[in-house]
Write a protein that holds these residues in place. Structure first.
Motif, mmCIF file in Angstrom:
data_model
loop_
_atom_site.group_PDB
_atom_site.id
_atom_site.type_symbol
_atom_site.label_atom_id
_atom_site.label_comp_id
_atom_site.label_asym_id
_atom_site.label_seq_id
_atom_site.Cartn_x
_atom_site.Cartn_y
_atom_site.Cartn_z
ATOM 1 N N LEU A 62 -22.079 10.121 -76.707
ATOM 2 C CA LEU A 62 -21.300 8.732 -76.999
ATOM 3 C C LEU A 62 -22.359 7.832 -77.038
ATOM 4 C CD1 LEU A 62 -17.933 9.420 -74.690
ATOM 5 C CD2 LEU A 62 -18.397 9.312 -77.236
ATOM 6 N N LEU A 63 -23.452 7.936 -76.645
ATOM 7 C CA LEU A 63 -24.565 6.945 -76.749
ATOM 8 C C LEU A 63 -25.868 7.584 -76.949
ATOM 9 C CD1 LEU A 63 -26.415 7.202 -73.900
ATOM 10 C CD2 LEU A 63 -24.321 6.397 -72.854
ATOM 11 N N GLU A 64 -26.652 6.575 -77.365
ATOM 12 C CA GLU A 64 -28.127 7.195 -77.655
ATOM 13 C C GLU A 64 -29.087 6.228 -76.925
ATOM 14 O OE1 GLU A 64 -29.212 8.917 -81.863
ATOM 15 O OE2 GLU A 64 -28.442 6.972 -82.218
ATOM 16 N N TRP A 65 -30.133 6.866 -76.165
ATOM 17 C CA TRP A 65 -30.796 5.940 -75.468
ATOM 18 C C TRP A 65 -31.746 5.095 -76.525
ATOM 19 C CZ3 TRP A 65 -30.682 6.258 -70.232
ATOM 20 C CH2 TRP A 65 -30.202 7.128 -69.620
ATOM 21 N N PRO A 66 -32.286 3.738 -75.993
ATOM 22 C CA PRO A 66 -33.015 3.240 -76.716
ATOM 23 C C PRO A 66 -34.457 3.442 -77.060
ATOM 24 C CG PRO A 66 -32.801 2.086 -74.904
ATOM 25 C CD PRO A 66 -31.867 3.207 -74.726
ATOM 26 N N ASP A 67 -34.977 2.935 -77.960
ATOM 27 C CA ASP A 67 -36.666 2.957 -77.953
ATOM 28 C C ASP A 67 -36.690 4.766 -78.313
ATOM 29 O OD1 ASP A 67 -36.939 0.470 -77.338
ATOM 30 O OD2 ASP A 67 -37.184 0.845 -75.253
ATOM 31 N N GLY A 68 -36.091 5.088 -79.103
ATOM 32 C CA GLY A 68 -36.269 6.625 -79.388
ATOM 33 C C GLY A 68 -37.456 6.702 -80.434
ATOM 34 N N GLU A 69 -38.294 7.768 -80.428
ATOM 35 C CA GLU A 69 -39.447 8.163 -81.140
ATOM 36 C C GLU A 69 -39.108 9.036 -82.356
ATOM 37 O OE1 GLU A 69 -43.087 6.973 -78.473
ATOM 38 O OE2 GLU A 69 -41.902 8.651 -77.829
ATOM 39 N N LEU A 70 -38.239 9.767 -82.112
ATOM 40 C CA LEU A 70 -38.033 10.918 -83.079
ATOM 41 C C LEU A 70 -36.420 10.809 -83.495
ATOM 42 C CD1 LEU A 70 -40.133 13.407 -81.171
ATOM 43 C CD2 LEU A 70 -40.720 12.532 -83.437
ATOM 44 N N SER A 71 -36.187 11.228 -84.597
ATOM 45 C CA SER A 71 -34.807 11.721 -84.951
ATOM 46 C C SER A 71 -34.361 13.017 -84.108
ATOM 47 C CB SER A 71 -34.528 11.764 -86.456
ATOM 48 O OG SER A 71 -35.500 12.998 -86.732
ATOM 49 N N GLU A 72 -33.115 13.148 -84.184
ATOM 50 C CA GLU A 72 -32.817 14.448 -83.443
ATOM 51 C C GLU A 72 -33.198 15.621 -84.069
ATOM 52 O OE1 GLU A 72 -28.760 16.354 -81.273
ATOM 53 O OE2 GLU A 72 -28.557 14.953 -82.799
ATOM 54 N N GLY A 73 -33.215 15.606 -85.431
ATOM 55 C CA GLY A 73 -33.616 16.838 -86.141
ATOM 56 C C GLY A 73 -35.082 16.919 -85.925
ATOM 57 N N CYS A 95 -38.711 28.805 -79.419
ATOM 58 C CA CYS A 95 -37.491 28.863 -79.188
ATOM 59 C C CYS A 95 -36.484 28.955 -80.492
ATOM 60 C CB CYS A 95 -36.799 27.913 -78.311
ATOM 61 S SG CYS A 95 -36.676 26.160 -79.008
ATOM 62 N N TRP A 96 -35.307 29.565 -80.452
ATOM 63 C CA TRP A 96 -34.463 29.320 -81.504
ATOM 64 C C TRP A 96 -33.237 28.181 -81.520
ATOM 65 C CZ3 TRP A 96 -35.062 33.400 -85.213
ATOM 66 C CH2 TRP A 96 -35.704 34.316 -85.029
ATOM 67 N N LEU A 97 -32.564 28.220 -82.473
ATOM 68 C CA LEU A 97 -31.788 27.062 -82.498
ATOM 69 C C LEU A 97 -30.397 27.535 -82.521
ATOM 70 C CD1 LEU A 97 -33.414 24.738 -85.133
ATOM 71 C CD2 LEU A 97 -33.206 24.248 -82.635
ATOM 72 N N LEU A 98 -29.395 26.843 -81.808
ATOM 73 C CA LEU A 98 -27.942 27.019 -81.934
ATOM 74 C C LEU A 98 -27.417 25.585 -82.411
ATOM 75 C CD1 LEU A 98 -25.113 27.835 -81.261
ATOM 76 C CD2 LEU A 98 -25.659 27.820 -78.660
ATOM 77 N N VAL A 99 -26.916 25.631 -83.707
ATOM 78 C CA VAL A 99 -26.452 24.423 -84.308
ATOM 79 C C VAL A 99 -24.993 24.367 -84.074
ATOM 80 C CG1 VAL A 99 -26.352 23.305 -86.316
ATOM 81 C CG2 VAL A 99 -28.273 24.436 -85.931
ATOM 82 N N ASP A 100 -24.600 23.384 -83.452
ATOM 83 C CA ASP A 100 -23.133 23.236 -82.894
ATOM 84 C C ASP A 100 -22.565 22.132 -84.048
ATOM 85 O OD1 ASP A 100 -20.594 21.876 -82.065
ATOM 86 O OD2 ASP A 100 -21.122 22.883 -80.195
ATOM 87 N N VAL A 101 -21.846 22.588 -85.018
ATOM 88 C CA VAL A 101 -21.389 21.663 -86.072
ATOM 89 C C VAL A 101 -20.267 20.882 -85.626
ATOM 90 C CG1 VAL A 101 -22.220 23.391 -88.074
ATOM 91 C CG2 VAL A 101 -19.938 23.564 -87.210
ATOM 92 N N GLU A 145 -29.002 24.182 -78.208
ATOM 93 C CA GLU A 145 -27.960 23.898 -78.625
ATOM 94 C C GLU A 145 -28.130 22.065 -78.695
ATOM 95 O OE1 GLU A 145 -23.175 23.614 -78.473
ATOM 96 O OE2 GLU A 145 -24.378 24.875 -77.254
ATOM 97 N N ASN A 146 -27.856 21.793 -79.861
ATOM 98 C CA ASN A 146 -27.637 20.061 -80.107
ATOM 99 C C ASN A 146 -26.222 19.813 -79.276
ATOM 100 O OD1 ASN A 146 -26.510 21.604 -82.377
ATOM 101 N ND2 ASN A 146 -25.682 19.797 -82.836
ATOM 102 N N ILE A 147 -26.174 18.696 -78.564
ATOM 103 C CA ILE A 147 -24.784 18.405 -77.872
ATOM 104 C C ILE A 147 -24.368 17.053 -78.638
ATOM 105 C CG2 ILE A 147 -26.045 19.204 -75.789
ATOM 106 C CD1 ILE A 147 -25.800 16.046 -74.827
ATOM 107 N N ALA A 148 -22.885 16.892 -78.154
ATOM 108 C CA ALA A 148 -22.088 15.474 -78.443
ATOM 109 C C ALA A 148 -22.699 14.433 -77.598
ATOM 110 C CB ALA A 148 -20.733 15.848 -78.667
#
Length: 268
Positions: free
Chosen positions: A143-154, A166-172, A138-141
């Protein structure tokens, strides 16, 4: 092998066990594995299983994104709960909960780097070996993003699926929270996911304080979260959609109305 169609469900909590038993239109439930013992199971879960209601086991403490190896005792407990309720699948979060022996008590976001992905993949594979059923993540909520990310969350999740099966649990609700707090785009996130690997969906309520949205699981589901659910449903027919509520439980009629609103979005 595919997963079953679950329908519309609600999170089982001991505080609302009788409510969940009598609510109309509950096709499946989800139980927090850390909150129950597999032997004996709570009577209410035995009642629901006796009716043929599927029960998904959901974990919050495996810390799959942590640098340390996953605690085998936690995996074993999740596996035992899954077997006790005859779960078709189990689920956890793309997160870590502590480091160096310290437990934050919260789901913390991962740096979206190749190195962090390698660690996550290692831990997910290790957990999968000891689980009796498929694992959805599952994707989480945040309040911050770490710097220097190399990939989008998707893309991060898409590569995780590719490497671990694995499978995906999408939390809208979490997508709405991140859009509000971090300026992310739910549509882009959904476009980048392999939605053919969608296991089920979480929907929950929250509240806005100033510029921040708090994913409380203690408030009614706002229209904005249902809009994100609708955007997801325009891309794929979700196998299951589950309402989460963890505090300030409302009367049965209000929970039933929220389930009906979710079902209306899914039916469209």
């Amino acid at each position: 092998m595919g997963l079953p169609t679950l329908g519309v469900g609600i999170g089982w909590r001991s505080e609302i066990d009788l409510t969940v038993e009598r609510l109309p239109g509950v096709d499946f439930v989800e139980v927090l594995a850390e909150n129950v013992s597999p032997d004996p199971l709570p009577e209410s879960l035995r009642v629901l299983r006796g009716r043929g209601v599927p029960v998904v086991a959901h974990a919050v403490s495996l810390s799959l994104g942590g640098a340390e190896p996953v605690d085998p005792r936690r995996v074993a407990h999740l596996a035992a709960v899954a077997e006790a309720v005859d779960a078709p699948l189990v689920s956890e979060h793309v997160a870590f909960t502590g480091a160096g022996g310290l437990d934050s008590g919260h789901l913390l976001p991962l740096p979206r780097t190749r190195e962090a992905l390698d660690v996550l993949v290692r831990n997910v594979r290790a957990a999968q070996q000891d689980l009796p059923v498929p694992l959805a993540l599952e994707n989480i909520a945040a309040l911050l993003e770490w710097p220097d990310g190399e990939l989008s969350e998707g893309r991060f999740l898409a590569e995780l699926v590719e490497r671990t099966d694995c499978w995906l649990l999408v939390d809208v609700a979490n997508l709405h929270a991140n859009a509000t707090n971090l300026g992310t785009e739910p549509g882009r996130f959904l476009d980048e996911l392999p939605l053919e690997r969608l296991a089920y969906v979480h929907v929950a309520g929250g509240v806005r304080h100033g510029d921040l949205y708090h994913d409380t699981h203690a408030h009614a589901v706002p229209p904005e979260v249902l809009e994100v659910l609708g955007e997801l449903c325009s891309r794929v027919s979700p196998p299951g959609v589950l309402l989460e509520r963890d505090d300030a439980y409302p009367p049965d009629a209000e929970l039933a109305a929220e389930l009906a609103a979710i079902r209306a979005v899914v039916s469209r």
